[in-house]
Design a protein around this motif. Structure first.
Motif, short mmCIF file in Angstrom:
data_model
loop_
_atom_site.label_atom_id
_atom_site.label_comp_id
_atom_site.label_asym_id
_atom_site.label_seq_id
_atom_site.Cartn_x
_atom_site.Cartn_y
_atom_site.Cartn_z
N ASP A 177 0.69 -1.20 -0.02
CA ASP A 177 -0.06 0.21 0.11
C ASP A 177 1.00 1.42 -0.09
O ASP A 177 0.39 2.26 -0.40
N LYS A 178 2.24 1.01 0.60
CA LYS A 178 2.98 2.30 0.67
C LYS A 178 3.65 2.77 -0.67
O LYS A 178 4.14 3.89 -0.64
N ARG A 179 3.73 1.93 -1.58
CA ARG A 179 4.51 2.12 -2.75
C ARG A 179 3.67 3.16 -3.44
O ARG A 179 2.39 3.40 -3.52
N PRO A 180 4.73 4.30 -4.21
CA PRO A 180 3.84 5.53 -5.16
C PRO A 180 2.93 4.65 -6.34
O PRO A 180 3.35 3.60 -6.57
N LEU A 181 2.02 5.43 -6.39
CA LEU A 181 1.20 5.01 -7.47
C LEU A 181 1.88 4.83 -8.83
O LEU A 181 2.83 5.70 -9.13
N ASN A 182 1.55 3.85 -9.74
CA ASN A 182 2.10 3.77 -11.05
C ASN A 182 1.15 4.37 -12.12
O ASN A 182 0.21 4.90 -11.69
N ALA A 183 1.79 4.70 -13.23
CA ALA A 183 1.20 5.53 -14.31
C ALA A 183 -0.29 5.19 -14.57
O ALA A 183 -0.99 5.67 -14.64
N ILE A 184 -0.45 3.87 -14.73
CA ILE A 184 -1.78 3.00 -14.99
C ILE A 184 -2.78 3.41 -13.93
O ILE A 184 -3.93 3.68 -13.91
N GLU A 185 -2.32 3.14 -12.61
CA GLU A 185 -3.08 3.33 -11.72
C GLU A 185 -3.42 5.07 -11.44
O GLU A 185 -4.74 5.36 -11.14
N ILE A 186 -2.68 5.70 -11.68
CA ILE A 186 -2.84 7.17 -11.71
C ILE A 186 -3.88 7.73 -12.87
O ILE A 186 -4.87 8.49 -12.48
N SER A 187 -3.71 6.96 -13.85
CA SER A 187 -4.73 7.15 -14.83
C SER A 187 -6.17 6.91 -14.62
O SER A 187 -7.10 7.70 -14.85
N HIS A 188 -6.32 5.85 -14.05
CA HIS A 188 -7.51 5.46 -13.76
C HIS A 188 -8.21 6.22 -12.71
O HIS A 188 -9.44 6.70 -12.63
N ILE A 189 -7.67 6.59 -11.54
CA ILE A 189 -8.03 7.38 -10.36
C ILE A 189 -8.16 8.59 -10.82
O ILE A 189 -9.56 9.22 -10.57
N TYR A 190 -7.51 9.29 -11.81
CA TYR A 190 -7.79 10.73 -12.31
C TYR A 190 -9.08 10.59 -12.94
O TYR A 190 -9.86 11.52 -12.99
N THR A 191 -9.17 9.50 -13.96
CA THR A 191 -10.25 9.47 -14.97
C THR A 191 -11.66 9.36 -14.11
O THR A 191 -12.73 10.12 -14.31
N ASN A 192 -11.68 8.71 -13.02
CA ASN A 192 -12.82 8.49 -12.16
C ASN A 192 -13.17 9.44 -11.30
O ASN A 192 -14.14 9.92 -11.00
N GLY A 281 -14.81 -0.96 -12.43
CA GLY A 281 -14.54 -2.40 -12.59
C GLY A 281 -12.95 -2.39 -13.26
O GLY A 281 -12.37 -3.47 -13.02
N VAL A 282 -13.00 -1.81 -14.27
CA VAL A 282 -11.76 -1.70 -15.35
C VAL A 282 -10.67 -1.10 -14.37
O VAL A 282 -9.56 -2.06 -14.46
N ALA A 283 -10.89 -0.49 -13.77
CA ALA A 283 -9.55 0.38 -12.92
C ALA A 283 -9.17 -0.62 -11.73
O ALA A 283 -8.24 -1.02 -11.38
N ALA A 284 -10.23 -1.47 -11.09
CA ALA A 284 -10.00 -2.18 -10.03
C ALA A 284 -8.92 -3.29 -10.63
O ALA A 284 -8.11 -4.03 -10.11
N GLY A 285 -9.49 -4.10 -11.69
CA GLY A 285 -8.79 -5.01 -12.42
C GLY A 285 -7.18 -4.51 -12.99
O GLY A 285 -6.47 -5.44 -13.20
N ALA A 286 -7.02 -3.37 -13.15
CA ALA A 286 -5.72 -2.76 -13.60
C ALA A 286 -4.87 -2.35 -12.62
O ALA A 286 -3.65 -2.12 -12.99
N SER A 287 -5.35 -2.27 -11.31
CA SER A 287 -4.45 -1.61 -10.19
C SER A 287 -3.79 -3.06 -9.61
O SER A 287 -4.29 -3.82 -9.34
N LEU A 288 -2.43 -2.62 -9.15
CA LEU A 288 -1.62 -3.75 -8.63
C LEU A 288 -1.50 -3.43 -7.20
O LEU A 288 -1.11 -4.59 -6.52
N ARG A 289 -1.74 -2.28 -6.71
CA ARG A 289 -1.76 -2.12 -5.27
C ARG A 289 -3.04 -2.65 -4.47
O ARG A 289 -4.13 -2.37 -5.04
N ASN A 290 -2.78 -3.52 -3.49
CA ASN A 290 -3.99 -4.31 -3.12
C ASN A 290 -5.12 -3.18 -2.44
O ASN A 290 -6.05 -3.81 -2.18
#
Length: 337
Positions: A177-192, A281-290
């Motif tokens: 959980d403490k690792r910085p967000l990666n670009a894919i995770e940032i993209s989904h969070i920002y879009t939502n 749903g798409v964002a959850a599947g693409a996110s690696l941080r638990n």
């Protein structure tokens, strides 16, 4: 001679949904066209969107009539008051056209991918083309006017990295959980986050103008949910020292005169909810941080419950048209006996 190909269930559902949505857009843009625009660049885009909605409805109506398929009622001139006072300023319609370009593209792509009849495939191919061209036009215009809020930027990697097996198995670096967000995770969070900003503004304006107390309460609840989700997404970005985008709440004016029927407003919000569920749903599947899939699961449950409340309101008021459904074979057999 090639035999006539009947519409498949996928094509029926896709065409029915598209007709309903475009009849709503026709009313929505009818109101937008009657407003006195301060920015002369925006009305031509609203007119183009209106024309596309009318053309789409005409095409679907022709297909349905050729199949003796009942054309949906959808939304009519009774669902819009084009003489109502402005509820939003010019930037809202430009921003809405831009956001709708993002939201509708994957849906039209899905409709095209599940169609087999050539006329239906050609229709959805045109919808896709019209949609991404509108997105390009509105994006360029917003960039020119300094209205477009771009997604966050991060540093360019200096080299290619691979996940170390021992690190992965030992400390769960990728899923920590403490690792910085990666670009894919940032993209989904920002879009939502961006989608919820739109929902926040739409619910606020609709809450001001709805005639039914239940609808007003529903819109107020939607505004609160959107605000909570905005905060959740913003906090996730800030944890990685990434600034969240500014809001567009200033585009909502203080009018209480309804430009749209309660039926139309409920349908539009319901459409936004459906798209949010899919995006989560798409964002959850693409996110690696638990922590992120857990976050999206919780948020999805909240808006699913909210959507159920909205469906009850629409059914109680007989505002909800039923999509095409399969035959009830058991009922047919019992009737035969």
């Amino acid at each position: 001679m090639e035999s006539h190909k009947l519409l498949t269930s996928s094509e029926m559902g896709s065409l029915w949904t598209t007709y309903m949505v475009n009849s709503m857009f026709k009313c929505f843009y009818t109101y937008g066209l009657q407003l006195v625009a301060e920015d002369e660049d925006i009305p031509p885009l609203v007119q183009e969107a209106y024309d596309q909605s009318v053309q789409n409805m005409d095409t679907i109506r022709t297909i349905f009539e050729g199949e003796n398929f009942p054309v949906p009622v959808g939304f009519t001139e009774h669902d819009v008051n084009s003489n109502a006072k402005p509820l939003y300023d010019d930037t809202f319609f430009l921003d809405y056209l831009n956001k709708n370009g993002k939201l509708a593209t994957p849906q039209y792509a899905s409709f095209h991918a599940t169609a087999t009849r050539k006329d239906v495939r050609d229709f959805f191919a045109k919808c896709l083309t019209d949609n991404y061209q509108m997105y390009d036009k509105t994006t360029e215009l917003m960039l020119t006017k300094g209205l477009l809020i771009r997604p966050p930027t991060i540093s360019i990697p200096r080299h290619v990295d691979f996940v170390d097996r021992q690190t992965y198995k030992g400390s769960f670096l990728i899923f920590n959980d403490k690792r910085p967000l990666n670009a894919i995770e940032i993209s989904h969070i920002y879009t939502n986050l961006e989608t919820n900003l739109l929902g926040f503004m739409v619910c606020g304006g609709f809450g001001q103008t709805a005639e039914s107390q239940k609808v007003r309460d529903f819109m107020l609840k939607g505004k609160d949910i959107a605000k909570q989700h905005i905060k959740t997404f913003s906090d996730k970005l800030l944890e990685s020292d990434i600034q969240s985008p500014m809001t567009w709440d200033a585009a909502t004016l203080d009018s209480t005169e309804p430009p749209f029927s309660d039926k139309l407003m409920m349908f539009l919000i319901n459409s936004l909810i459906q798209q949010s569920v899919g995006r989560y749903g798409v964002a959850a599947g693409a996110s690696l941080r638990n922590d992120l899939p857990a976050m999206y699961t919780k948020l999805t449950a909240e808006i699913a419950s909210y959507a159920n409340d909205g469906m009850d309101i629409m059914i109680d008021n007989q505002w909800m048209e039923e999509p095409p459904r399969a035959d009830d074979r058991d009922k047919i057999i019992k009737q035969k006996n």
